[in-house]
Design an enzyme around this catalytic site. Structure first.
Site, PDB file in Angstrom:
ATOM      1  N   LYS A   1      40.623  43.204  40.135  1.00 39.37           N
ATOM      2  CA  LYS A   1      41.357  42.163  38.624  1.00 39.37           C
ATOM      3  C   LYS A   1      41.791  42.711  38.045  1.00 39.37           C
ATOM      4  O   LYS A   1      43.186  42.429  37.757  1.00 39.37           O
ATOM      5  CB  LYS A   1      39.511  41.486  37.847  1.00 39.37           C
ATOM      6  CG  LYS A   1      40.132  40.876  36.417  1.00 39.37           C
ATOM      7  CD  LYS A   1      40.363  39.478  37.243  1.00 39.37           C
ATOM      8  CE  LYS A   1      40.860  38.905  35.837  1.00 39.37           C
ATOM      9  NZ  LYS A   1      41.140  37.319  36.154  1.00 39.37           N
TER      10      LYS A   1
ATOM     11  N   THR B   1      35.570  38.433  32.925  1.00 38.85           N
ATOM     12  CA  THR B   1      36.700  40.115  32.968  1.00 38.85           C
ATOM     13  C   THR B   1      36.469  40.724  32.179  1.00 38.85           C
ATOM     14  O   THR B   1      36.865  40.656  30.388  1.00 38.85           O
ATOM     15  CB  THR B   1      38.203  39.517  32.872  1.00 38.85           C
ATOM     16  OG1 THR B   1      38.424  38.889  33.746  1.00 38.85           O
ATOM     17  CG2 THR B   1      38.737  40.612  33.603  1.00 38.85           C
TER      18      THR B   1
ATOM     19  N   LYS C   1      45.043  41.584  27.067  1.00 40.48           N
ATOM     20  CA  LYS C   1      43.520  42.111  27.268  1.00 40.48           C
ATOM     21  C   LYS C   1      43.349  42.864  28.668  1.00 40.48           C
ATOM     22  O   LYS C   1      43.030  43.844  28.834  1.00 40.48           O
ATOM     23  CB  LYS C   1      42.190  40.980  27.350  1.00 40.48           C
ATOM     24  CG  LYS C   1      40.690  41.570  27.784  1.00 40.48           C
ATOM     25  CD  LYS C   1      39.978  40.395  27.814  1.00 40.48           C
ATOM     26  CE  LYS C   1      38.937  40.628  28.533  1.00 40.48           C
ATOM     27  NZ  LYS C   1      38.088  39.803  28.465  1.00 40.48           N
TER      28      LYS C   1
END
Ligand code: NAD
Length: 290
Positions: free
Chosen positions: A162, A87, A237
């Site tokens: 995402k 990611t 994050k």
């Protein structure tokens, strides 16, 4: 297929092991010296990618991905595909894909959802950006490591999907936790709260599938002292990546911004590091309005 796998951490190791178990020839490399079942360990990332048809990366962040891409792209076989499952920020995903394509390689950004359990069980969901040709190369590997792969569009589209998904998740988890804490203070029984909301218009994945209240709803990290699961710092994050993208694209995302601030306080100042992201409930429970 001859596959190189760079980054054999919590996610990468079980993903690489599943590819090896399915009969692929997998060579791995991790700076920490990690290995995975059935995977040959190389001495460097450059050595790992030699002759590989697909090079998979599963790394902590965009800066590390860019550094690894600088190392491996010149060493990759002509026509091979660089498949990043980490990611990372959309900009790094696009930059690495352009660099690979300029070198005559295919490129895919394919971040995952499903966590460590999904990685081990081979039931991840992949959100994929890149060309149709590169997606066709990656598809049989997604089918081994996961249960679903959605081709979302060109390079960067996987990372975009995402971070948008996880921005919704962060916001709905906070909303669910603050509502439970309010319900407590109003004297409402938690089971009743769950029974109503999970079948009413307040329902969400956070309530229905991952209920943050212990002993209520399906088994979730709240039933295990909020051990992750999906750690609060990983949510932090991902919320940081969504705000970075929102700034770059001039998108107004006030709820995402507030969720980022709350998870930042939780992780940095309120002992949330190492806790599941649903541990926002005990955080709210302890607080008043002041
Ligand atoms: P991790 O820290 O366990 O693994 C990352 C690995 O990369 C480490 O083993 C590290 O040594 C290695 N590494 C770092 N720099 C390297 C380099 N230059 N060359 C080779 N190896 C290097 O992290 P993880 O939990 O496996 O997560 C990996 C990625 O997947 C992250 O981007 C994370 O956001 C994403 N992700 C994680 C989860 C989860 O539940 N853990 C879920 C979805 C997505």
């Amino acid at each position: 297929m001859k596959i190189a796998f760079i980054g054999l951490g919590n996610m990468g190791a079980p993903m690489a092991a599943n590819l090896a178990k399915a009969g692929h020839e997998v060579t791995g490399f991790d700076v920490a010296g990690a290995s995975a079942e059935g995977v040959a360990v190389a001495e460097s990332s450059v050595a790992a990618v030699a002759g590989a048809e697909v090079v998979i990366t599963m790394l902590p962040n965009g800066a590390i991905l860019r550094a690894v891409a600088d190392e491996v792209i010149p060493a990759m076989a002509a026509g091979a595909v660089l498949l990043d499952c980490s990611t990372v920020d959309v900009e790094s995903a696009r930059a690495v894909a352009s660099q690979a394509e300029a070198a005559g390689l295919g490129a895919l950004d394919a971040p995952v959802s499903g966590g460590i359990g999904g990685a081990a069980a081979g039931t991840l969901t992949f959100m994929v950006g890149g060309s149709d040709a590169a997606f066709a190369v990656g598809k049989p590997l997604f089918d081994i490591m996961g249960q679903k792969a959605v081709h979302c569009g060109p390079s960067g589209a996987g990372q975009a999907a995402k971070i948008c998904n996880n921005m919704i998740l962060g916001v709905t988890m906070i909303a669910t936790c603050e509502a439970f804490a309010l319900a407590d203070k109003l004297g409402l029984d938690r089971q009743s709260m769950f029974d109503v909301v999970s079948t009413s218009s307040g329902y969400s994945w956070s309530m229905n599938a991952y209920c943050p209240a212990p002993g209520v709803g399906p088994q979730s990290p709240s039933d295990n002292d909020y051990k992750p699961g999906f750690a609060a710092e990983l949510m932090l994050k991902d919320l940081g990546l969504s705000q970075q993208a929102a700034e770059a694209a001039d998108a107004d995302t006030p709820m995402g911004q507030r969720a980022l601030e709350l998870y930042r306080s939780f992780v940095e100042d309120e002992n949330g590091r190492g806790m599941d992201f649903s541990a926002m409930l005990p955080r709210f429970e302890k607080r008043g309005r002041g």
